[in-house]
Design a protein around this motif. Structure first.
Motif, PDB file in Angstrom:
ATOM      1  N   PHE A 179       1.377  -1.287  -0.073  1.00 50.25           N
ATOM      2  CA  PHE A 179       0.303   0.189   0.278  1.00 50.25           C
ATOM      3  C   PHE A 179       1.031   0.914   0.036  1.00 50.25           C
ATOM      4  CE2 PHE A 179      -2.735   3.665   1.578  1.00 50.25           C
ATOM      5  CZ  PHE A 179      -3.645   3.131   1.276  1.00 50.25           C
ATOM      6  N   ASP A 180       1.882   1.388   0.954  1.00 51.03           N
ATOM      7  CA  ASP A 180       2.708   2.501   1.142  1.00 51.03           C
ATOM      8  C   ASP A 180       3.490   2.577  -0.044  1.00 51.03           C
ATOM      9  OD1 ASP A 180       1.357   3.553   3.913  1.00 51.03           O
ATOM     10  OD2 ASP A 180       3.062   2.582   4.639  1.00 51.03           O
ATOM     11  N   THR A 181       3.456   1.119  -0.320  1.00 54.11           N
ATOM     12  CA  THR A 181       5.119   1.605  -2.001  1.00 54.11           C
ATOM     13  C   THR A 181       4.367   1.599  -3.005  1.00 54.11           C
ATOM     14  OG1 THR A 181       6.209  -0.670  -1.124  1.00 54.11           O
ATOM     15  CG2 THR A 181       6.650  -0.418  -3.834  1.00 54.11           C
ATOM     16  N   LEU A 182       2.987   1.770  -3.749  1.00 54.51           N
ATOM     17  CA  LEU A 182       1.924   2.190  -4.555  1.00 54.51           C
ATOM     18  C   LEU A 182       2.181   4.001  -4.322  1.00 54.51           C
ATOM     19  CD1 LEU A 182       0.028  -0.634  -5.200  1.00 54.51           C
ATOM     20  CD2 LEU A 182       1.789   0.441  -6.203  1.00 54.51           C
ATOM     21  N   LEU A 183       1.540   5.012  -3.240  1.00 54.27           N
ATOM     22  CA  LEU A 183       1.264   5.803  -2.123  1.00 54.27           C
ATOM     23  C   LEU A 183       2.595   6.873  -2.850  1.00 54.27           C
ATOM     24  CD1 LEU A 183      -0.549   7.803  -0.746  1.00 54.27           C
ATOM     25  CD2 LEU A 183       0.682   7.291   1.310  1.00 54.27           C
TER      26      LEU A 183
END
Length: 480
Positions: A274-278
């Motif tokens: 999730f945070d990677t794509l954010l």
């Protein structure tokens, strides 16, 4: 009066002006007659030409914009004829395969549908659906249930197929078409928002269903033991990153459900992307017109997985970049939104430069045939570019030049397709299997191919939706 005068008086006196009037009137009558004949002939020609064109010329068979096959001509049977199904089928075929269908629909989408309802606010947000979010409940084995969509704080107008009512939402609502779309596989939401020329599926959430998903993965790990690393990658969708702030409460929180699933895993390693794509949300990581992510999003997710699995991973510079313009995907097929059809995007994917050997099998792991890793997009319609990764109804095995002794099995929904090419530098063997179309006992299959690693790659709609049930069903499937 003399005899001669009487004879002279017997001559006929013709009124020349009256004759001229009659001649003019006659000419007018003839002109009208010829015009009437011409009009009748012209209309008859149009009808005959149209009849011949519609009856004998080739009709369309595929809708590229809707990403589906059009209605087929019905097969005659006495029973279908008596019931009226045969004649109804012919009527449906004529309606659905009309010539110039694509151009007509584009004209309607661009010039007619925008006149319906009203748009509000700077976002010009539109909502296509039935006004409810679907929440998947795992309590007592209950199926999915509908719940009212959360209220939005600004006043606007909802336009449905049959009624207009005032409501607290800045949306234009139309009933979703029920079409035979290959994408209708449990991954498409029953509500789609179009905002800023981007389609977004509204996520309904499902805490209890997410726990069922986690329990199934835990059971795989228990059955496979310490010899196989098991990973869970629950993929968020575009709604988490691109929904306008004022309307975020239209959709449930994907991150909350992903965290809920990850906290319930036992022995299964979470791959939290999730945070990677954010960090990359300003890049083209999700399609604007389709419910899938773009291959770039899959690349960043695969990079996170490779890091978690402690395997090598190739930089994008080591791939050949292919860009296909004019992509308009599944979300236009469901919404017919002018904002989507008039703003196509580029579909960009990455071809590995390393040597690979690709073998495709049936879903029962039979009938092997060699194939290319990525399919040629040349014959594909622009709406089908995602098919460069191949279809879902097969098992794909890729042998690579990465001789590290690691064999990966991926159980996935269609989101997992884009992961395969960008993991070819990370594993020696990869088996890509769509869990929805798998016809074997999944645990036995993992053991049969001597996998060292097993990745479940499902988007949130699948993890908490009906698709999660295929994971458990294939774990306990009896074959033979």
């Amino acid at each position: 009066m003399s005899e001669n005068n009487k004879k002279n008086d017997s001559s006929i006196d013709i009124n020349l002006s009256s004759g001229k009037k009659m001649s003019k009137r006659r000419r007018q009558m003839l002109i009208k007659h010829y015009m009437a004949v011409f009009n009748v002939c012209l209309i008859a020609f149009i009808f005959v030409a149209g009849f011949v064109y519609l009856l004998f010329f080739k009709r369309e068979t595929v809708s590229n914009e809707e990403n589906r096959e059009l209605t087929k001509f019905p097969k005659f049977t006495v029973s279908s004829y008596v019931k009226g199904d045969y004649t109804q089928g012919i009527s449906d075929w004529y309606d659905d395969t009309v010539h110039g269908r694509s151009s007509i629909k584009k004209f309607i989408s661009s010039h007619i549908l925008p006149l319906k309802g009203r748009k509000f606010g700077e976002d010009n947000i539109e909502l296509y659906g039935n006004g409810t979010n679907k929440e998947n409940s795992g309590d007592n084995g209950e199926e999915s249930v509908d719940k009212p969509a959360p209220a939005v704080t600004t006043a606007a107008k909802i336009t449905s197929a049959s009624t207009e009512t005032a409501a607290e939402t800045t949306t234009t609502v139309t009933t979703m078409p029920d079409i035979n779309n290959p994408a209708a596989d449990g991954e498409i939401a029953n509500n789609i928002v179009v905002a800023n020329n981007r389609g977004l599926m509204l996520y309904g959430g499902g805490k209890e269903s997410g726990l069922e998903y986690a329990a199934s993965l835990n059971a795989y790990k228990a059955a496979l033991g310490d010899g196989v690393n098991v990973y869970s990658m629950v993929c968020p969708t575009a709604v988490s990153y691109y929904m306008p702030e004022n309307y975020r409460n239209l959709s449930a929180d994907e991150k909350s459900d992903i965290d809920n699933i990850n906290s319930a895993l036992s022995g299964v390693v979470p791959v939290d992307i999730f945070d990677t794509l954010l960090l990359h949300k300003n890049e083209a990581i999700y399609s604007r017109t389709d419910h899938h992510w773009q291959p770039l999003g899959a690349y960043y997710a695969a990079e996170k997985f490779a890091e978690t699995a402690n395997v090598p991973f190739a930089d994008l510079s080591e791939y050949e970049t292919v860009s296909l313009p004019g992509y308009v995907g599944t979300l236009y097929g469901y919404t017919k939104s002018a904002a989507l059809i008039n703003n196509p995007e580029d579909f960009v994917y990455y071809k590995p430069r390393i040597n690979t050997v690709t073998t495709r099998y049936t879903t029962a792991f039979t009938e092997p045939r060699e194939d290319s890793l990525l399919l040629d997009p040349g014959p594909m319609a622009t709406s089908s570019y995602y098919m460069v990764f191949g279809g879902d109804g097969q098992i794909t095995h890729v042998n690579t030049d990465c001789k590290n002794g690691r064999t990966l099995v991926i159980f996935k929904d269609s989101y997992g397709n884009a992961l395969l090419p960008v993991l070819t530098s990370s594993f020696e063997n990869i088996y890509l299997c769509d869990i929805r179309y798998f016809d074997l006992n999944a645990v036995s299959f993992v053991q049969q191919v001597q996998a060292t690693d097993l990745l479940f790659a499902m988007n949130t709609f699948s993890a908490v939706g009906e698709n999660r049930k295929f994971i458990e069903a294939n774990r306990t499937r009896q074959v033979g």
